[in-house]
Design a protein around this motif. Structure first.
Motif, PDB file in Angstrom:
ATOM      1  N   CYS A   1       0.792  -1.233   0.000  1.00 11.44           N
ATOM      2  CA  CYS A   1       0.000   0.000   0.000  1.00 11.44           C
ATOM      3  C   CYS A   1       0.827   1.287   0.000  1.00 11.44           C
ATOM      4  O   CYS A   1       1.375   1.670  -1.032  1.00 11.44           O
ATOM      5  N   TYR A   2       0.951   1.956   1.145  1.00 16.51           N
ATOM      6  CA  TYR A   2       1.604   3.273   1.222  1.00 16.51           C
ATOM      7  C   TYR A   2       3.031   3.220   0.658  1.00 16.51           C
ATOM      8  O   TYR A   2       3.562   4.238   0.217  1.00 16.51           O
ATOM      9  N   ASP A   3       3.643   2.040   0.661  1.00 14.09           N
ATOM     10  CA  ASP A   3       5.015   1.886   0.116  1.00 14.09           C
ATOM     11  C   ASP A   3       5.092   2.343  -1.339  1.00 14.09           C
ATOM     12  O   ASP A   3       6.169   2.738  -1.802  1.00 14.09           O
ATOM     13  N   ILE A   4       3.965   2.292  -2.053  1.00  9.30           N
ATOM     14  CA  ILE A   4       3.993   2.682  -3.474  1.00  9.30           C
ATOM     15  C   ILE A   4       4.280   4.180  -3.624  1.00  9.30           C
ATOM     16  O   ILE A   4       4.694   4.634  -4.698  1.00  9.30           O
ATOM     17  N   ARG A   5       4.082   4.951  -2.555  1.00  7.76           N
ATOM     18  CA  ARG A   5       4.289   6.399  -2.658  1.00  7.76           C
ATOM     19  C   ARG A   5       5.766   6.787  -2.624  1.00  7.76           C
ATOM     20  O   ARG A   5       6.100   7.960  -2.757  1.00  7.76           O
ATOM     21  N   PHE A   6       6.661   5.828  -2.429  1.00 10.59           N
ATOM     22  CA  PHE A   6       8.085   6.130  -2.287  1.00 10.59           C
ATOM     23  C   PHE A   6       8.838   5.572  -3.500  1.00 10.59           C
ATOM     24  O   PHE A   6       9.169   4.379  -3.551  1.00 10.59           O
ATOM     25  N   PRO A   7       9.114   6.427  -4.490  1.00 13.60           N
ATOM     26  CA  PRO A   7       9.683   5.957  -5.755  1.00 13.60           C
ATOM     27  C   PRO A   7      11.032   5.257  -5.583  1.00 13.60           C
ATOM     28  O   PRO A   7      11.377   4.374  -6.361  1.00 13.60           O
ATOM     29  N   GLU A   8      11.769   5.624  -4.508  1.00  8.83           N
ATOM     30  CA  GLU A   8      13.095   5.021  -4.316  1.00  8.83           C
ATOM     31  C   GLU A   8      12.975   3.518  -4.071  1.00  8.83           C
ATOM     32  O   GLU A   8      13.839   2.750  -4.495  1.00  8.83           O
ATOM     33  N   LEU A   9      11.922   3.119  -3.368  1.00  9.58           N
ATOM     34  CA  LEU A   9      11.738   1.691  -3.075  1.00  9.58           C
ATOM     35  C   LEU A   9      11.600   0.912  -4.387  1.00  9.58           C
ATOM     36  O   LEU A   9      12.251  -0.115  -4.597  1.00  9.58           O
ATOM     37  N   ALA A  10      10.752   1.433  -5.276  1.00  9.85           N
ATOM     38  CA  ALA A  10      10.551   0.764  -6.566  1.00  9.85           C
ATOM     39  C   ALA A  10      11.850   0.746  -7.364  1.00  9.85           C
ATOM     40  O   ALA A  10      12.192  -0.248  -8.009  1.00  9.85           O
ATOM     41  N   LYS A  11      12.590   1.840  -7.305  1.00  8.11           N
ATOM     42  CA  LYS A  11      13.862   1.939  -8.043  1.00  8.11           C
ATOM     43  C   LYS A  11      14.850   0.869  -7.554  1.00  8.11           C
ATOM     44  O   LYS A  11      15.550   0.236  -8.349  1.00  8.11           O
ATOM     45  N   LEU A  12      14.878   0.650  -6.249  1.00  9.10           N
ATOM     46  CA  LEU A  12      15.786  -0.375  -5.708  1.00  9.10           C
ATOM     47  C   LEU A  12      15.395  -1.763  -6.219  1.00  9.10           C
ATOM     48  O   LEU A  12      16.254  -2.613  -6.468  1.00  9.10           O
ATOM     49  N   TYR A  13      14.092  -1.982  -6.406  1.00  9.07           N
ATOM     50  CA  TYR A  13      13.653  -3.274  -6.939  1.00  9.07           C
ATOM     51  C   TYR A  13      14.071  -3.435  -8.404  1.00  9.07           C
ATOM     52  O   TYR A  13      14.359  -4.546  -8.851  1.00  9.07           O
ATOM     53  N   VAL A  14      14.096  -2.355  -9.152  1.00  7.59           N
ATOM     54  CA  VAL A  14      14.600  -2.433 -10.531  1.00  7.59           C
ATOM     55  C   VAL A  14      16.065  -2.873 -10.497  1.00  7.59           C
ATOM     56  O   VAL A  14      16.484  -3.755 -11.238  1.00  7.59           O
ATOM     57  N   ASP A  15      16.830  -2.275  -9.596  1.00  5.69           N
ATOM     58  CA  ASP A  15      18.242  -2.622  -9.496  1.00  5.69           C
ATOM     59  C   ASP A  15      18.432  -4.082  -9.094  1.00  5.69           C
ATOM     60  O   ASP A  15      19.463  -4.684  -9.375  1.00  5.69           O
ATOM     61  N   ARG A  16      17.438  -4.640  -8.423  1.00  2.00           N
ATOM     62  CA  ARG A  16      17.516  -6.065  -8.064  1.00  2.00           C
ATOM     63  C   ARG A  16      16.961  -6.975  -9.159  1.00  2.00           C
ATOM     64  O   ARG A  16      16.849  -8.178  -8.966  1.00  2.00           O
ATOM     65  N   GLY A  17      16.558  -6.398 -10.284  1.00  2.00           N
ATOM     66  CA  GLY A  17      16.170  -7.211 -11.449  1.00  2.00           C
ATOM     67  C   GLY A  17      14.701  -7.535 -11.581  1.00  2.00           C
ATOM     68  O   GLY A  17      14.329  -8.444 -12.345  1.00  2.00           O
ATOM     69  N   CYS A  18      13.826  -6.801 -10.896  1.00  2.00           N
ATOM     70  CA  CYS A  18      12.390  -7.127 -10.962  1.00  2.00           C
ATOM     71  C   CYS A  18      11.751  -6.654 -12.270  1.00  2.00           C
ATOM     72  O   CYS A  18      12.106  -5.605 -12.807  1.00  2.00           O
ATOM     73  N   GLN A  19      10.781  -7.431 -12.724  1.00  2.00           N
ATOM     74  CA  GLN A  19       9.970  -7.026 -13.887  1.00  2.00           C
ATOM     75  C   GLN A  19       8.512  -6.777 -13.493  1.00  2.00           C
ATOM     76  O   GLN A  19       7.712  -6.320 -14.299  1.00  2.00           O
ATOM     77  N   LEU A  20       8.169  -7.129 -12.269  1.00  2.00           N
ATOM     78  CA  LEU A  20       6.804  -6.939 -11.759  1.00  2.00           C
ATOM     79  C   LEU A  20       6.883  -6.511 -10.298  1.00  2.00           C
ATOM     80  O   LEU A  20       7.628  -7.115  -9.515  1.00  2.00           O
ATOM     81  N   LEU A  21       6.151  -5.457  -9.955  1.00  2.00           N
ATOM     82  CA  LEU A  21       6.018  -5.053  -8.547  1.00  2.00           C
ATOM     83  C   LEU A  21       4.572  -5.263  -8.120  1.00  2.00           C
ATOM     84  O   LEU A  21       3.645  -4.925  -8.870  1.00  2.00           O
ATOM     85  N   ILE A  22       4.408  -5.817  -6.934  1.00  2.00           N
ATOM     86  CA  ILE A  22       3.068  -6.095  -6.419  1.00  2.00           C
ATOM     87  C   ILE A  22       2.849  -5.324  -5.121  1.00  2.00           C
ATOM     88  O   ILE A  22       3.684  -5.391  -4.209  1.00  2.00           O
ATOM     89  N   PHE A  23       1.720  -4.611  -5.072  1.00  2.00           N
ATOM     90  CA  PHE A  23       1.348  -3.862  -3.876  1.00  2.00           C
ATOM     91  C   PHE A  23      -0.075  -4.245  -3.455  1.00  2.00           C
ATOM     92  O   PHE A  23      -1.047  -3.727  -4.016  1.00  2.00           O
TER      93      PHE A  23
END
Ligand SMILES: NC(=O)CC(=O)C(=O)O
Length: 238
Positions: free
Chosen positions: A114-136
């Motif tokens: 939920c609220y985690d989606i409001r923090f773009p840095e979190l998603a960016k770190l997941y890109v760096d870890r190789g993700c192609q899908l984020l689930i909230f």
């Protein structure tokens, strides 16, 4: 892969919820459901009781029913919007401090709640870890959901060039916090490819890892970052 919403086994309110340990009764049901249906199950989130504290925790089960990932919401929704919603999650919930990914035969997945989606840095770190899908798994209120729910889903998808699935409970006007609804899936171009209304529904979205590659090669944002100007560092505990 099947995804459930935030607090999928409990009411959601500033203090009105039901908590249990993991493993526990709810996760036993999720494990069995994943096994019976031979699916990856992202079991929304549940209030987790651990070491005398409460966490807002998402669990993931593989098609054999094994628990393969566990993520606790990192950012508290502490907001005061007059005439809208007042919520102080930090009064009851302890924040997690780990990023969590899991692998499937199709793509790598990163988790937030939920609220985690409001923090773009979190998603960016997941890109760096190789993700192609984020689930909230989410439970946006009507006030914030009407303004931001789809916007944030599309923004995280477009700025990270991956799929984002945001999954909400259906709206129930009798609960203390009324959910917005409108679960949706956005693709790496930022387009919504699947969307519910506010009533109970199942939404299907096709995740195509080749489309992630295509968008990232046409517009290589990750390579174009200016590491000489700024950086986002992964200091998570795992
Ligand atoms: N419930 C949440 O954590 C988030 C939310 O309602 C919002 O960001 O708005």
């Amino acid at each position: 892969m099947v995804i459930l919403p935030e607090f999928c086994n409990s009411p959601n309110g500033n203090d009105a919820f039901y908590a249990e340990s993991i493993p526990g009764d709810s996760t036993a049901v999720y494990s069995q459901a994943a096994q019976d249906n031979k699916v990856f199950l992202v079991a929304g989130s549940i209030p987790e009781r651990k070491d005398g504290k409460l966490y807002n925790t998402s669990t993931v089960f593989n098609p054999e029913g094994s628990l393969i990932a566990k993520f606790s919401k990192v950012f508290h929704i502490d907001v005061d919007i007059p005439g809208g919603i007042t919520f102080q999650e930090s009064k009851t919930i302890t924040a997690g401090d780990n990023l969590v990914t899991f692998d499937t035969p199709y793509c790598k997945v990163g988790l937030g709640v939920c609220y985690d989606i409001r923090f773009p840095e979190l998603a960016k770190l997941y890109v760096d870890r190789g993700c192609q899908l984020l689930i909230f798994p989410t439970f946006f209120s009507v006030t914030t959901g009407s303004a931001h729910f789809e916007l944030l889903t599309r923004a995280r998808a477009a700025d990270n060039q991956l799929y984002v699935a945001t999954v909400s409970p259906a709206r129930d006007e009798t609960t203390s916090v009324v959910a917005w609804g409108y679960s949706c899936v956005a693709d790496p171009w930022g387009e919504v490819i699947a969307k519910a209304g506010h009533e109970e529904a199942i939404v299907y979205g096709d995740i195509d890892p080749d489309f992630v590659k295509k968008i990232r090669s046409q517009m290589p944002l990750t390579k174009q970052r200016r590491a000489d100007m700024y950086t986002v560092m992964d200091l998570s505990n795992n």
